[in-house]
Scaffold this motif. Sequence first.
Motif, PDB file in Angstrom:
ATOM      1  N   ILE A   1     -13.636   3.476  -1.816  1.00 45.32           N
ATOM      2  CA  ILE A   1     -12.895   4.614  -1.259  1.00 45.32           C
ATOM      3  C   ILE A   1     -11.912   5.108  -2.313  1.00 45.32           C
ATOM      4  CG2 ILE A   1     -11.355   5.409   0.568  1.00 45.32           C
ATOM      5  CD1 ILE A   1     -12.415   3.190   2.330  1.00 45.32           C
ATOM      6  N   PRO A   2     -12.031   6.342  -2.770  1.00 45.30           N
ATOM      7  CA  PRO A   2     -11.103   6.842  -3.788  1.00 45.30           C
ATOM      8  C   PRO A   2      -9.791   7.299  -3.160  1.00 45.30           C
ATOM      9  CG  PRO A   2     -12.642   8.565  -3.206  1.00 45.30           C
ATOM     10  CD  PRO A   2     -13.050   7.345  -2.400  1.00 45.30           C
ATOM     11  N   GLU A   3      -8.736   7.249  -3.941  1.00 43.16           N
ATOM     12  CA  GLU A   3      -7.466   7.823  -3.519  1.00 43.16           C
ATOM     13  C   GLU A   3      -7.370   9.237  -4.053  1.00 43.16           C
ATOM     14  OE1 GLU A   3      -5.137   8.694  -1.578  1.00 43.16           O
ATOM     15  OE2 GLU A   3      -4.417   6.629  -1.402  1.00 43.16           O
ATOM     16  N   SER A   4      -6.573  10.045  -3.397  1.00 40.65           N
ATOM     17  CA  SER A   4      -6.342  11.405  -3.851  1.00 40.65           C
ATOM     18  C   SER A   4      -5.836  11.402  -5.294  1.00 40.65           C
ATOM     19  CB  SER A   4      -5.319  12.087  -2.937  1.00 40.65           C
ATOM     20  OG  SER A   4      -4.798  13.236  -3.537  1.00 40.65           O
TER      21      SER A   4
ATOM     22  N   LEU B   1       0.803  -1.214   0.000  1.00 39.66           N
ATOM     23  CA  LEU B   1       0.000   0.000   0.000  1.00 39.66           C
ATOM     24  C   LEU B   1       0.841   1.271   0.000  1.00 39.66           C
ATOM     25  CD1 LEU B   1      -2.765  -0.997   2.579  1.00 39.66           C
ATOM     26  CD2 LEU B   1      -3.113  -0.530   0.149  1.00 39.66           C
ATOM     27  N   LEU B   2       1.987   1.234   0.660  1.00 38.96           N
ATOM     28  CA  LEU B   2       2.790   2.440   0.810  1.00 38.96           C
ATOM     29  C   LEU B   2       3.929   2.457  -0.194  1.00 38.96           C
ATOM     30  CD1 LEU B   2       2.981   2.548   4.711  1.00 38.96           C
ATOM     31  CD2 LEU B   2       1.208   3.438   3.197  1.00 38.96           C
TER      32      LEU B   2
ATOM     33  N   ALA C   1      -4.751   4.639   1.291  1.00 35.11           N
ATOM     34  CA  ALA C   1      -3.756   3.677   1.771  1.00 35.11           C
ATOM     35  C   ALA C   1      -3.736   3.617   3.288  1.00 35.11           C
ATOM     36  CB  ALA C   1      -2.372   4.047   1.240  1.00 35.11           C
ATOM     37  N   SER C   2      -3.819   4.771   3.931  1.00 30.64           N
ATOM     38  CA  SER C   2      -3.765   4.787   5.398  1.00 30.64           C
ATOM     39  C   SER C   2      -5.025   4.175   6.002  1.00 30.64           C
ATOM     40  CB  SER C   2      -3.561   6.216   5.905  1.00 30.64           C
ATOM     41  OG  SER C   2      -4.582   7.063   5.457  1.00 30.64           O
ATOM     42  N   ILE C   3      -6.203   4.424   5.407  1.00 30.60           N
ATOM     43  CA  ILE C   3      -7.442   3.828   5.923  1.00 30.60           C
ATOM     44  C   ILE C   3      -7.399   2.306   5.800  1.00 30.60           C
ATOM     45  CG2 ILE C   3      -9.916   3.583   5.492  1.00 30.60           C
ATOM     46  CD1 ILE C   3     -10.019   6.529   4.795  1.00 30.60           C
TER      47      ILE C   3
END
Length: 509
Positions: free
Chosen positions: A257-260, A52-53, A149-151
């Motif tokens: 959930i969308p990413e920025s 994810l990161l 990613a953090s969620i």
Amino acid sequence: MSAVMAGVLLHLPMFLMGRMTHYRLSGMPIDGEMIAGMGAIVIGIAIAAYGLLPSNISKQLAASQKIVVSPPEDAPLTRAHWALMAVLVVALVIDIMKPASLGFTIPGMVSEYGVSKATASLVPFAALTGTVVGSILWGIIADVYGRKASILLSAVMFVGTSICGAMPSLYWNIGMCFMMGAAAGGMLPVTYALLAEMMPSKHRGWALVLVGGLGAVSGYFAASGFSALLQPTFGWRILWLLNLPTGLSLVLLGALIPESAKFLLARGRRDEARKVMERFGSEARSTTHAEETALLKGPSAALSGRAFLGKLVALCLAAICYGLINFGLLLWLPADLVAKGYSTELSSRLLAESALIAFPTIFVVAFAYSRWSAKWSVAGAIAVTFAGLLGVLRLELTSNGSPVLPVALLIVGTNALIAMLLPYTAESFPLRIRGRTTGLVAACSKAGGVFAQLLAILALVPALALVALLITIPTIASLALVTWFGKETRGRDLRDLDPNGHVFAATGV
């Protein structure tokens, strides 16, 4: 995720071994399967973090500085917006539900482990401490690595902490409780930051407050409902094992959930970014040389100055007051009322009825926040809370009068305050520091509770009159600072609230 789930499932045989003793596991040894399960969970979380990161974050951050994404300020609400709101309500329910469940586990822990209530209180103390750490840590991660990613990583870790339900030792429970708090604490600030960035300005206010309010109320209802439904059959440990299905549901809903878009563009994932912008009405372009120069000055401008510090201190103080009241004063009040001669039935009914009154205030607050004034709605909630504190102080000093009004004012005021506080924080700070500032305020809302729980554990709770008097000081200070330094955010373009708002106000193609 598979490794984490496998690690959790390896703990279930230990839990099932206790079915003949109403799932009491105290004194049982930790077997090889459990040790292997712990290892699998650690490995699974590490793999999830790696996937994810991003690894070349410094290069991506440099690239992202050359990209401007115009937020969907004027876009109409679409199915994507409603789906996002629904998913984020689920995230907040999970965040609120687990700390709220702690109160239902304490009696079972006291009975099974044969410890005092003060010792058992180390469990909620560890959980609240974990949420403080998690709120700050995940807020920073969200600003650096992205909201989605953090969620999702927070949810994966949350699933792993469900093994607490099979731990035979109280101190293992305390340790895992801290980890649970750290994992769940990341959902709250990141949720508000993401929602603030994705919602159109004309709908942003009510959506933020409504999502936060419904998440909080539903979290408490879920905690009490699951406890009433499952604990008589499976014991207190089942409330921990619920982390598995609840956390897994959030991971599965991650597709919504969308990413920025800015984060995706920086990673070179242009097709994904284009799809996100189409769904939510955003646009993107590259910055000019003059804008790049302005952006270089942005972080220092955003992280300094009396206006920034005054606003941040005001919101942090308000959050601390909420924690002191919600996790301290209101918990100690029933015993104090009984000691003054009020019946136990009256004190219990008083809190329950006041909480019931507070439920419809969510919709009133959402309306006032979005239609009247965001700033003055927050200030109004602080003022109502202050009035409740004065009422409690008068009740304690005179020992006469009805406790109904002051308690109702406290519960209504604090519920309204927490429903608006994080949305207002998310709207009040620039995008590049929105996650960490929202995380800091969220941490402060739990820090007050940590301090209150510590006093209870050490048996150092002062007289309630002194408690109310001491809380009035930061409350009136936060009210004055919000009035002086707070900005009106209702209906405004978030780009206009950035120190370099002129840079982000330009539209792209």
